[in-house]
Scaffold this motif. Structure first.
Motif, short mmCIF file in Angstrom:
data_model
loop_
_atom_site.label_atom_id
_atom_site.label_comp_id
_atom_site.label_asym_id
_atom_site.label_seq_id
_atom_site.Cartn_x
_atom_site.Cartn_y
_atom_site.Cartn_z
N GLY A 12 -24.24 46.54 -88.72
CA GLY A 12 -24.02 47.51 -88.16
C GLY A 12 -23.10 48.42 -88.50
O GLY A 12 -23.05 49.80 -88.38
N THR A 13 -21.84 47.99 -89.12
CA THR A 13 -20.93 48.64 -89.53
C THR A 13 -20.72 48.53 -90.85
O THR A 13 -19.99 49.41 -91.60
N ARG A 33 -19.54 50.94 -96.26
CA ARG A 33 -19.98 51.34 -94.84
C ARG A 33 -21.44 51.64 -94.53
O ARG A 33 -22.29 52.05 -95.34
N THR A 34 -21.94 51.22 -93.39
CA THR A 34 -23.37 51.45 -92.99
C THR A 34 -23.34 52.79 -92.32
O THR A 34 -22.93 52.97 -91.18
N ASN A 35 -24.14 53.83 -93.22
CA ASN A 35 -24.12 55.27 -92.58
C ASN A 35 -25.51 55.29 -91.58
O ASN A 35 -26.53 55.14 -92.13
N ILE A 36 -25.27 55.25 -90.29
CA ILE A 36 -26.21 55.27 -89.43
C ILE A 36 -26.85 56.75 -89.07
O ILE A 36 -27.56 56.81 -88.20
N GLU A 39 -30.66 58.78 -87.94
CA GLU A 39 -31.59 57.56 -87.76
C GLU A 39 -31.88 56.39 -88.76
O GLU A 39 -32.56 55.82 -88.99
N GLY A 40 -30.46 56.38 -89.54
CA GLY A 40 -30.33 55.23 -90.55
C GLY A 40 -31.08 55.63 -91.79
O GLY A 40 -31.15 54.68 -92.84
N SER A 41 -31.40 56.96 -92.01
CA SER A 41 -32.20 57.30 -93.23
C SER A 41 -31.53 57.03 -94.60
O SER A 41 -31.93 57.11 -95.56
N ILE A 43 -29.26 54.25 -95.08
CA ILE A 43 -29.01 53.19 -95.25
C ILE A 43 -29.41 52.62 -96.61
O ILE A 43 -28.76 52.18 -97.60
N SER A 72 -30.93 40.81 -92.27
CA SER A 72 -30.97 42.02 -91.52
C SER A 72 -31.03 41.65 -90.01
O SER A 72 -31.65 40.97 -89.56
N THR A 82 -39.59 49.07 -91.95
CA THR A 82 -38.56 49.58 -91.10
C THR A 82 -37.83 48.16 -90.12
O THR A 82 -38.70 47.13 -90.08
#
Length: 88
Positions: A12-13, A33-36, A39-41, A43, A72, A82
Protein backbone atom coordinates in the motif's frame (compact mmCIF):
# COMPACT_ATOMS: atom_id res chain seq x y z
CA UNK A 1 23.97 -12.63 -15.14
CA UNK A 2 21.74 -15.55 -16.00
CA UNK A 3 19.06 -17.63 -14.34
CA UNK A 4 17.77 -14.86 -12.09
CA UNK A 5 14.32 -14.50 -10.58
CA UNK A 6 12.58 -11.16 -10.08
CA UNK A 7 10.41 -10.84 -6.99
CA UNK A 8 7.90 -8.02 -6.57
CA UNK A 9 5.92 -7.20 -3.42
CA UNK A 10 3.12 -4.71 -4.10
CA UNK A 11 2.23 -2.90 -0.91
CA UNK A 12 0.00 0.00 0.00
CA UNK A 13 2.89 2.42 0.58
CA UNK A 14 5.77 0.85 -1.35
CA UNK A 15 6.60 -1.68 -4.02
CA UNK A 16 9.61 -3.78 -3.10
CA UNK A 17 11.76 -5.59 -5.66
CA UNK A 18 14.46 -8.23 -5.42
CA UNK A 19 16.64 -10.03 -7.91
CA UNK A 20 17.42 -13.50 -6.66
CA UNK A 21 19.47 -16.49 -7.75
CA UNK A 22 17.83 -19.82 -8.52
CA UNK A 23 18.67 -20.81 -4.93
CA UNK A 24 16.82 -17.82 -3.48
CA UNK A 25 19.84 -15.72 -2.59
CA UNK A 26 19.03 -12.01 -2.81
CA UNK A 27 21.53 -10.25 -5.06
CA UNK A 28 19.84 -6.86 -5.31
CA UNK A 29 16.86 -5.20 -3.70
CA UNK A 30 15.20 -1.81 -4.00
CA UNK A 31 11.82 -0.17 -3.56
CA UNK A 32 9.66 2.60 -4.96
CA UNK A 33 6.70 4.50 -3.58
CA UNK A 34 3.27 3.11 -4.46
CA UNK A 35 1.57 5.92 -6.36
CA UNK A 36 -2.14 5.48 -5.61
CA UNK A 37 -3.22 8.66 -7.39
CA UNK A 38 -5.84 8.35 -10.15
CA UNK A 39 -7.23 5.13 -8.68
CA UNK A 40 -3.83 3.43 -8.85
CA UNK A 41 -3.44 3.83 -12.60
CA UNK A 42 0.25 4.73 -12.16
CA UNK A 43 1.23 1.60 -10.23
CA UNK A 44 1.85 -0.80 -13.12
CA UNK A 45 3.66 1.76 -15.31
CA UNK A 46 5.85 2.70 -12.32
CA UNK A 47 6.71 -0.97 -11.70
CA UNK A 48 7.59 -1.49 -15.36
CA UNK A 49 9.73 1.66 -15.45
CA UNK A 50 11.59 0.66 -12.28
CA UNK A 51 12.36 -2.81 -13.63
CA UNK A 52 13.50 -1.40 -16.99
CA UNK A 53 15.75 1.11 -15.23
CA UNK A 54 17.35 -1.57 -13.08
CA UNK A 55 17.88 -3.86 -16.06
CA UNK A 56 19.53 -1.05 -18.04
CA UNK A 57 21.66 -0.05 -15.07
CA UNK A 58 23.09 -3.56 -14.75
CA UNK A 59 22.99 -4.41 -18.47
CA UNK A 60 20.49 -7.24 -18.02
CA UNK A 61 17.98 -8.54 -20.54
CA UNK A 62 14.86 -10.64 -20.23
CA UNK A 63 17.03 -13.63 -21.19
CA UNK A 64 18.77 -13.34 -17.81
CA UNK A 65 15.55 -14.20 -15.97
CA UNK A 66 13.75 -17.48 -15.39
CA UNK A 67 10.59 -15.70 -14.26
CA UNK A 68 8.82 -13.15 -12.09
CA UNK A 69 6.87 -13.68 -8.90
CA UNK A 70 4.58 -10.98 -7.57
CA UNK A 71 2.63 -10.68 -4.34
CA UNK A 72 -0.32 -8.36 -3.97
CA UNK A 73 -2.75 -7.59 -1.18
CA UNK A 74 -6.31 -8.57 -1.99
CA UNK A 75 -7.69 -10.73 -4.76
CA UNK A 76 -6.74 -10.46 -8.41
CA UNK A 77 -9.32 -10.41 -11.19
CA UNK A 78 -7.39 -12.13 -13.97
CA UNK A 79 -9.94 -11.30 -16.67
CA UNK A 80 -9.82 -7.55 -15.95
CA UNK A 81 -6.19 -7.49 -14.86
CA UNK A 82 -7.09 -5.68 -11.64
CA UNK A 83 -6.67 -6.11 -7.90
CA UNK A 84 -9.81 -5.72 -5.85
CA UNK A 85 -10.40 -5.86 -2.12
CA UNK A 86 -6.89 -4.60 -1.29
CA UNK A 87 -7.71 -3.74 2.28
CA UNK A 88 -4.28 -2.39 3.14
Amino acid sequence: MTNKILGIDLGGTSVKFAILTENGEIQQKWSIRTNILDEGSHIVPDIIESIKHRMELYEMTSEDFLGIGMGSPGAVNRENGTVFGAYN
